[in-house]
Design a protein around this motif. Structure first.
Motif, PDB file in Angstrom:
ATOM      1  N   THR A  20       1.118  26.457  -0.956  1.00  0.00           N
ATOM      2  CA  THR A  20       1.624  25.985  -2.243  1.00  0.00           C
ATOM      3  C   THR A  20       1.504  27.124  -3.245  1.00  0.00           C
ATOM      4  OG1 THR A  20      -0.526  25.121  -2.979  1.00  0.00           O
ATOM      5  CG2 THR A  20       0.933  23.600  -1.788  1.00  0.00           C
ATOM      6  N   HIS A  68       5.054  24.398  -5.803  1.00  0.00           N
ATOM      7  CA  HIS A  68       6.133  24.464  -4.824  1.00  0.00           C
ATOM      8  C   HIS A  68       5.578  24.632  -3.413  1.00  0.00           C
ATOM      9  CE1 HIS A  68       7.779  25.755  -8.678  1.00  0.00           C
ATOM     10  NE2 HIS A  68       8.970  25.422  -8.242  1.00  0.00           N
ATOM     11  N   PHE A  99      14.153  24.800  -5.251  1.00  0.00           N
ATOM     12  CA  PHE A  99      13.704  26.030  -5.918  1.00  0.00           C
ATOM     13  C   PHE A  99      14.418  27.265  -5.379  1.00  0.00           C
ATOM     14  CE2 PHE A  99      10.243  29.390  -6.317  1.00  0.00           C
ATOM     15  CZ  PHE A  99      10.621  29.747  -7.596  1.00  0.00           C
ATOM     16  N   SER A 136      12.625  26.742  -0.339  1.00  0.00           N
ATOM     17  CA  SER A 136      11.450  26.254  -1.062  1.00  0.00           C
ATOM     18  C   SER A 136      11.865  25.142  -2.005  1.00  0.00           C
ATOM     19  CB  SER A 136      10.795  27.394  -1.853  1.00  0.00           C
ATOM     20  OG  SER A 136       9.731  26.910  -2.650  1.00  0.00           O
ATOM     21  N   GLU A 137      10.953  24.180  -2.199  1.00  0.00           N
ATOM     22  CA  GLU A 137      11.211  23.078  -3.119  1.00  0.00           C
ATOM     23  C   GLU A 137       9.921  22.646  -3.781  1.00  0.00           C
ATOM     24  OE1 GLU A 137      12.524  19.503  -1.177  1.00  0.00           O
ATOM     25  OE2 GLU A 137      11.197  19.830   0.547  1.00  0.00           O
ATOM     26  N   SER A 138      10.072  21.792  -4.778  1.00  0.00           N
ATOM     27  CA  SER A 138       8.943  21.253  -5.527  1.00  0.00           C
ATOM     28  C   SER A 138       9.101  19.750  -5.644  1.00  0.00           C
ATOM     29  CB  SER A 138       8.897  21.876  -6.928  1.00  0.00           C
ATOM     30  OG  SER A 138       8.040  21.153  -7.787  1.00  0.00           O
TER      31      SER A 138
END
Length: 305
Positions: free
Chosen positions: A186, A170, A220, A212-214
């Motif tokens: 990350t 992420h 996320f 936050s993201e992936s």
């Protein structure tokens, strides 16, 4: 400072065995301190296991934290002994006149159902409405994150072609948000779900911040701009073997399930998984308790509104 938990709660032995500082209620009452009051609505079937997962993370703080365990009245778990529920849990009806510094709502294995078809949906919506005036900050986990975003902001969920299952990388998309203060560029976190929420739906709502993201796992962490609601779509609280247990459970049932991604060393199911998400899980919960609960909540808890 320690985590303040009920006397004889099974999690006590597990946590003290891991050298985690916990304190029973009977000892805590002798300390002249105003602890943070945290409510935990546990929607997971294996409630004792989930208690250990979350109490472990809530203990990693210099603050004293007092826990109220809550379960739904409209649906009784069949995977947790009734004696455990009667001894350690309460219902919403019994706490609705209380104020809480923080409140946590867990995931639940009902994500492939429509929200309104879930047996306790009406009760859950009452709790989410109640939290807006009785809780300083509410943390929603996995299915609860999807449910909260849907109910509060009309954000839909979408079915996935296959289960999002494993450990994924992420990035932080809103580094100015205190919730991710100290995070690496990350970091890793577990996911276990059949549905998703989408980035464009979050960005379309000015009240929400994509934190936050992936690239693989998608959205996320989402926060309201006030920080009063935090939505986490994964399971940072999972211990080393939780994904393995879920995988073997479904595999033994004959369900179509692939091994969790990026989990077993070299993809070998016989190898013991290596935990690579623990530090950020602890940091996430510490930041939530500090910046969104302790730093914001009034000294006199009845003043929360």
């Amino acid at each position: 400072m320690p985590l303040n938990i009920p006397d004889k709660l099974p999690a006590y032995d597990v946590l003290t065995g891991e050298n985690i500082f916990v304190m029973t209620h009977s000892r805590a009452v002798h300390q002249d301190i105003r602890p943070l009051r945290i409510g935990l609505l546990n929607l997971m079937p294996l409630k004792i296991e989930t208690e250990v997962h979350l109490l472990r993370l809530l203990s990693n703080t210099p603050l004293q934290v007092e826990i109220d365990l809550v379960h739904t009245a409209t649906y009784r778990s069949t995977h947790t002994p009734e004696s455990h529920l009667e001894t350690f849990y309460t219902t919403f009806e019994e706490i609705k006149d209380k104020k809480y510094d923080g409140f946590i709502i867990t995931g639940a294995p009902v994500e492939q159902m429509e929200f309104e078809d879930v047996a306790y949906w009406k009760e859950l919506t009452e709790i989410m409405d109640w939290a807006k005036k009785h809780v300083t900050s509410t943390l929603y986990i996995c299915w609860a994150a999807q449910a909260g975003l849907y109910y509060n902001y009309s954000v839909p969920k979408y079915p996935l072609d296959k289960k999002m299952f494993g450990i994924f990388s992420h990035t932080v998309t809103a580094p100015q948000v205190p919730l991710v203060r100290g995070f690496d560029d990350t970091f890793l976190a577990p996911h276990s779900r059949h549905t998703e929420i989408r980035k464009e739906d979050i960005q379309a709502n000015p009240e929400l911040v994509l934190v936050s993201e992936s690239e693989e796992a998608g959205v996320f962490i989402v926060s309201t701009r006030s920080g009063r609601d935090i939505y986490v779509t994964g399971h940072v609280e999972y211990d080393p073997l939780t994904l393995k247990k879920e995988y073997l459970r479904d595999k033994n049932k004959g369900l179509e399930i692939e091994p969790p991604e990026n989990y077993f060393p070299s993809g070998d199911e016989t190898q013991h998984p290596v935990v690579r998400w623990r530090s950020h899980a602890n940091l996430l919960f510490s930041n939530w308790l500090n910046y969104y609960v302790y730093q914001i909540t009034p000294f006199h808890i009845e003043e929360i509104s």
